[in-house]
Write an enzyme that holds these catalytic residues in place. Structure first.
Site, PDB file in Angstrom:
ATOM      1  N   HIS A 125       0.862  -1.183   0.000  1.00  0.00           N
ATOM      2  CA  HIS A 125       0.000   0.000   0.000  1.00  0.00           C
ATOM      3  C   HIS A 125       0.891   1.223   0.000  1.00  0.00           C
ATOM      4  O   HIS A 125       1.714   1.413   0.896  1.00  0.00           O
ATOM      5  CB  HIS A 125      -0.924   0.017   1.219  1.00  0.00           C
ATOM      6  CG  HIS A 125      -1.869   1.187   1.220  1.00  0.00           C
ATOM      7  ND1 HIS A 125      -3.093   1.147   0.596  1.00  0.00           N
ATOM      8  CD2 HIS A 125      -1.747   2.431   1.746  1.00  0.00           C
ATOM      9  CE1 HIS A 125      -3.698   2.322   0.743  1.00  0.00           C
ATOM     10  NE2 HIS A 125      -2.903   3.108   1.439  1.00  0.00           N
ATOM     11  N   CYS A 126       0.742   2.065  -1.024  1.00  0.00           N
ATOM     12  CA  CYS A 126       1.605   3.240  -1.184  1.00  0.00           C
ATOM     13  C   CYS A 126       0.939   4.449  -0.533  1.00  0.00           C
ATOM     14  O   CYS A 126      -0.082   4.940  -1.029  1.00  0.00           O
ATOM     15  CB  CYS A 126       1.850   3.505  -2.671  1.00  0.00           C
ATOM     16  SG  CYS A 126       2.930   4.921  -2.976  1.00  0.00           S
ATOM     17  N   PRO A 127       1.487   4.969   0.573  1.00  0.00           N
ATOM     18  CA  PRO A 127       0.859   6.126   1.226  1.00  0.00           C
ATOM     19  C   PRO A 127       0.956   7.393   0.389  1.00  0.00           C
ATOM     20  O   PRO A 127       0.127   8.291   0.539  1.00  0.00           O
ATOM     21  CB  PRO A 127       1.644   6.255   2.537  1.00  0.00           C
ATOM     22  CG  PRO A 127       2.958   5.586   2.267  1.00  0.00           C
ATOM     23  CD  PRO A 127       2.666   4.482   1.293  1.00  0.00           C
TER      24      PRO A 127
END
Length: 267
Positions: A125-127
């Site tokens: 999951h890429c913030p």
């Protein structure tokens, strides 16, 4: 709906990225960099090329951050009985039911607590994008990293071209301070983008995800095998990742590898 309800983390992150991108571009144009010198001399090809690359990187960023990363369908499929769903699952690997979504997870899928969905071929999951990187958007994510790195390195060169160090320190700080801060920011972003691109190219070349690389000791379908069961060699891994060839489910590839290993051991 209250106005502040529209300001979700995703909207704030994407807006911040867009503002930062065009803000840095504006700084490079307003200071005495080679970019501005080209513009003043009427040589518009390189400035327009730079703008085109910036716009392309921004569009790729928005595409990756807004698209479906490969969510596992949570709706029942009456036309696909359970027997058909489990037919291609290798022996010894049972479909795992997600305790959050209550769906049967295919191989390489994982539940993302931020997105609250299970994602096929989950990578991470890429913030910075406020979205998962999974089976559908991972190729575009790698393309974005490559284009973004080109833009950052070019911007880094342009910022350096405007840092003239022959002026007195106080005057230099007043006239070049913002450009120097931009140079430092571009240096940091270039380092991060370069490391991310290198790591993802390595993972793609071996048909491994970030999640599998970090947590292989915790994943059932990897603990049972001495090597990566999805690795088909560099050429086939790249063809499958970027072009979807050869096609087929991960369960099928896992089963084929199991058969090949069994045959080699028998010989």
């Amino acid at each position: 709906m209250a106005p502040w309800a529209l300001l979700s983390p995703g909207v704030l992150v994407r807006t911040g990225h867009t503002v930062l991108t065009w803000g840095i571009t504006l700084v490079l144009f307003l200071h005495d960099t080679e970019l501005r010198q080209w513009e003043e001399q009427g040589e518009l090809l390189l400035p327009l090329t730079f703008l085109f690359l910036v716009l392309g990187s921004l569009l790729l960023y928005l595409a990756v951050s807004l698209m479906d990363p490969g969510y596992v369908n949570t709706q029942p499929q009456p036309q696909e009985p359970k027997e058909e769903q489990t037919a291609m699952v290798p022996q010894g690997i049972a479909l795992r039911r997600c305790r959050y979504c209550l769906v049967l997870q295919p191989l390489r899928a994982r539940h993302c607590r931020d997105c609250r969905r299970c994602v096929r071929r989950y990578d991470h999951h890429c913030p910075w994008m406020e979205n998962c990187v999974g089976e559908r958007n991972h190729p575009l994510f790698v393309a974005y990293l490559a284009l973004q790195l080109v833009v950052l390195l070019w911007g880094l060169y342009l910022a350096w071209s405007g840092l003239q160090f022959f002026q007195p320190w106080g005057l230099w700080l007043r006239t070049r301070g913002l450009l120097f801060a931009t140079f430092l920011l571009l240096s940091f972003f270039s380092l991060v983008a370069g490391l991310l691109l290198a790591s993802h190219l390595y993972l793609v070349a071996s048909n491994t995800t970030s999640w599998e690389f970090i947590s292989s000791h915790r994943i059932a379908y990897l603990r049972q095998r001495p090597s990566n069961p999805f690795n088909r060699g560099l050429t086939r891994n790249l063809a499958h990742f970027f072009c979807g060839w050869p096609s087929g489910s991960w369960e099928t590839l896992w089963a084929e590898e199991e058969v090949e290993e069994g045959s080699s051991q028998a010989v």
